[in-house]
Motif scaffolding. Structure first.
Motif, PDB file in Angstrom:
ATOM      1  N   GLN A 159     -12.900   7.077  -6.961  1.00  0.00           N
ATOM      2  CA  GLN A 159     -12.549   5.681  -6.417  1.00  0.00           C
ATOM      3  C   GLN A 159     -12.582   4.490  -7.571  1.00  0.00           C
ATOM      4  OE1 GLN A 159     -15.767   5.291  -3.304  1.00  0.00           O
ATOM      5  NE2 GLN A 159     -14.520   6.810  -2.048  1.00  0.00           N
TER       6      GLN A 159
ATOM      7  N   THR B  92      -9.753   4.543 -10.074  1.00  0.00           N
ATOM      8  CA  THR B  92      -8.275   4.018  -9.383  1.00  0.00           C
ATOM      9  C   THR B  92      -8.279   2.794  -9.160  1.00  0.00           C
ATOM     10  OG1 THR B  92      -8.358   6.327  -8.137  1.00  0.00           O
ATOM     11  CG2 THR B  92      -6.987   4.430  -7.332  1.00  0.00           C
TER      12      THR B  92
ATOM     13  N   THR C 289      -9.048   1.313  -2.142  1.00  0.00           N
ATOM     14  CA  THR C 289      -8.631   2.842  -2.384  1.00  0.00           C
ATOM     15  C   THR C 289      -9.282   3.493  -1.279  1.00  0.00           C
ATOM     16  OG1 THR C 289      -8.108   4.545  -3.964  1.00  0.00           O
ATOM     17  CG2 THR C 289     -10.280   3.384  -4.363  1.00  0.00           C
TER      18      THR C 289
ATOM     19  N   PRO D 222      -4.025   5.892  -9.530  1.00  0.00           N
ATOM     20  CA  PRO D 222      -3.409   5.458  -8.314  1.00  0.00           C
ATOM     21  C   PRO D 222      -2.303   6.541  -7.938  1.00  0.00           C
ATOM     22  CG  PRO D 222      -3.669   3.405  -9.490  1.00  0.00           C
ATOM     23  CD  PRO D 222      -4.069   4.676 -10.388  1.00  0.00           C
TER      24      PRO D 222
ATOM     25  N   TYR E 209       0.632  -0.979  -0.006  1.00  0.00           N
ATOM     26  CA  TYR E 209       0.027   0.146   0.050  1.00  0.00           C
ATOM     27  C   TYR E 209       0.893   1.088   0.073  1.00  0.00           C
ATOM     28  CZ  TYR E 209       1.337   0.930   4.819  1.00  0.00           C
ATOM     29  OH  TYR E 209       2.115   1.443   5.970  1.00  0.00           O
TER      30      TYR E 209
ATOM     31  N   THR F   7     -10.596   8.140  -1.331  1.00  0.00           N
ATOM     32  CA  THR F   7     -10.673   9.472  -1.809  1.00  0.00           C
ATOM     33  C   THR F   7     -10.951  10.552  -0.835  1.00  0.00           C
ATOM     34  OG1 THR F   7     -12.941   9.358  -2.547  1.00  0.00           O
ATOM     35  CG2 THR F   7     -11.326   8.775  -3.976  1.00  0.00           C
TER      36      THR F   7
ATOM     37  N   THR G  48      -6.305   7.930  -4.407  1.00  0.00           N
ATOM     38  CA  THR G  48      -6.286   8.029  -5.629  1.00  0.00           C
ATOM     39  C   THR G  48      -5.964   9.698  -5.728  1.00  0.00           C
ATOM     40  OG1 THR G  48      -7.779   8.960  -7.595  1.00  0.00           O
ATOM     41  CG2 THR G  48      -8.610   9.380  -5.442  1.00  0.00           C
TER      42      THR G  48
ATOM     43  N   SER H 220      -7.831  -5.114  -5.156  1.00  0.00           N
ATOM     44  CA  SER H 220      -7.264  -3.664  -4.956  1.00  0.00           C
ATOM     45  C   SER H 220      -8.178  -2.971  -4.209  1.00  0.00           C
ATOM     46  CB  SER H 220      -6.992  -2.899  -6.078  1.00  0.00           C
ATOM     47  OG  SER H 220      -8.057  -2.963  -7.184  1.00  0.00           O
TER      48      SER H 220
ATOM     49  N   VAL I 247      -5.534   4.737   3.892  1.00  0.00           N
ATOM     50  CA  VAL I 247      -5.326   3.615   3.323  1.00  0.00           C
ATOM     51  C   VAL I 247      -4.543   2.604   4.258  1.00  0.00           C
ATOM     52  CG1 VAL I 247      -4.317   2.423   1.074  1.00  0.00           C
ATOM     53  CG2 VAL I 247      -5.363   4.529   0.936  1.00  0.00           C
TER      54      VAL I 247
ATOM     55  N   SER J 251     -13.632   1.161  -0.697  1.00  0.00           N
ATOM     56  CA  SER J 251     -13.094   2.343  -0.976  1.00  0.00           C
ATOM     57  C   SER J 251     -13.653   3.316   0.267  1.00  0.00           C
ATOM     58  CB  SER J 251     -13.629   2.853  -2.278  1.00  0.00           C
ATOM     59  OG  SER J 251     -15.137   2.785  -2.297  1.00  0.00           O
TER      60      SER J 251
END
Length: 207
Positions: free
Chosen positions: A130, A133, A121, A92, A12, A123, A87, A119, A19, A168
């Protein structure tokens, strides 16, 4: 033949910690399945002056000094790869992308084929990129020949989370940490991804 533990790499990038909270939850969820887990941050690219100018950024950098930096060898070791990044303009963060760009030698040798991948993410704002990304991260998996496992709507938590592409979170510019729903969603996403890897392992053993 006994089933071998699944190796999970959670890789990450996080500036202010949002995150990172999701990555930690993913690592914990993987450990609960019996997997061997490596939680790895990617190298920071921003200059020290930029980090020092943001209290949240500098505090998080200091608090996570103990986290080992990711290396391509972590991906080679892993059966499951979970990538997470905030993001940046719907893509990314560059820090994670730079790490991805170091995987060329593994890709060229076919050592990333059939890895099981997913994956996640975060924002700063609603509709801040989101889905784009996560889709951009998944483009990497296509090139690797990895097996992409989305959370879909395969669990009741996903109807609360509302993102079938991957977990997300909306951080409100770093002021809001992931809550109960987001943490439960990343736990489900991780468990689902590990379960698919376990099924593949059993299938190969049966051949």
């Amino acid at each position: 033949m006994s089933e071998s533990p699944i190796n999970v790499a959670v890789v990450y990038y996080s500036a202010t910690g949002t995150v990172f909270e999701l990555a930690k939850a993913a690592a914990t969820a993987a450990e609960k399945t019996g997997a061997q887990v490596r939680l790895r941050k990617v190298a920071e690219l921003a200059p020290a002056q930029a980090i020092a100018s943001n209290a949240g950024w500098s505090a998080h950098a200091a608090a996570t000094q103990h986290i080992v930096e990711a290396a391509p060898a972590d991906l080679e070791w892993a059966d499951v790869i979970l990538l997470g990044a905030p993001t940046r303009f719907g893509l990314p963060a560059a820090q994670l992308k730079q790490f991805i760009d170091t995987t060329g030698p593994l890709w060229a040798q076919g050592k990333l084929v059939d890895k099981v991948a997913s994956s996640f993410t975060a924002t700063a704002t609603t509709h801040g990129g989101q889905e784009s990304t996560i889709l951009a991260l998944n483009n990497t998996f296509y090139h690797w020949g990895a097996i992409i496992v989305p959370p879909g709507y395969a669990d009741p938590i996903q109807f609360r989370m509302g993102n079938p592409y991957g977990t997300s979170h909306i951080s409100n510019n770093g002021d809001v940490s992931p809550g109960e729903v987001e943490l439960a969603a990343i736990e489900f996403q991780t468990r689902r991804t590990v379960a698919i890897a376990q099924a593949l392992q059993l299938g190969r053993a049966a051949i």
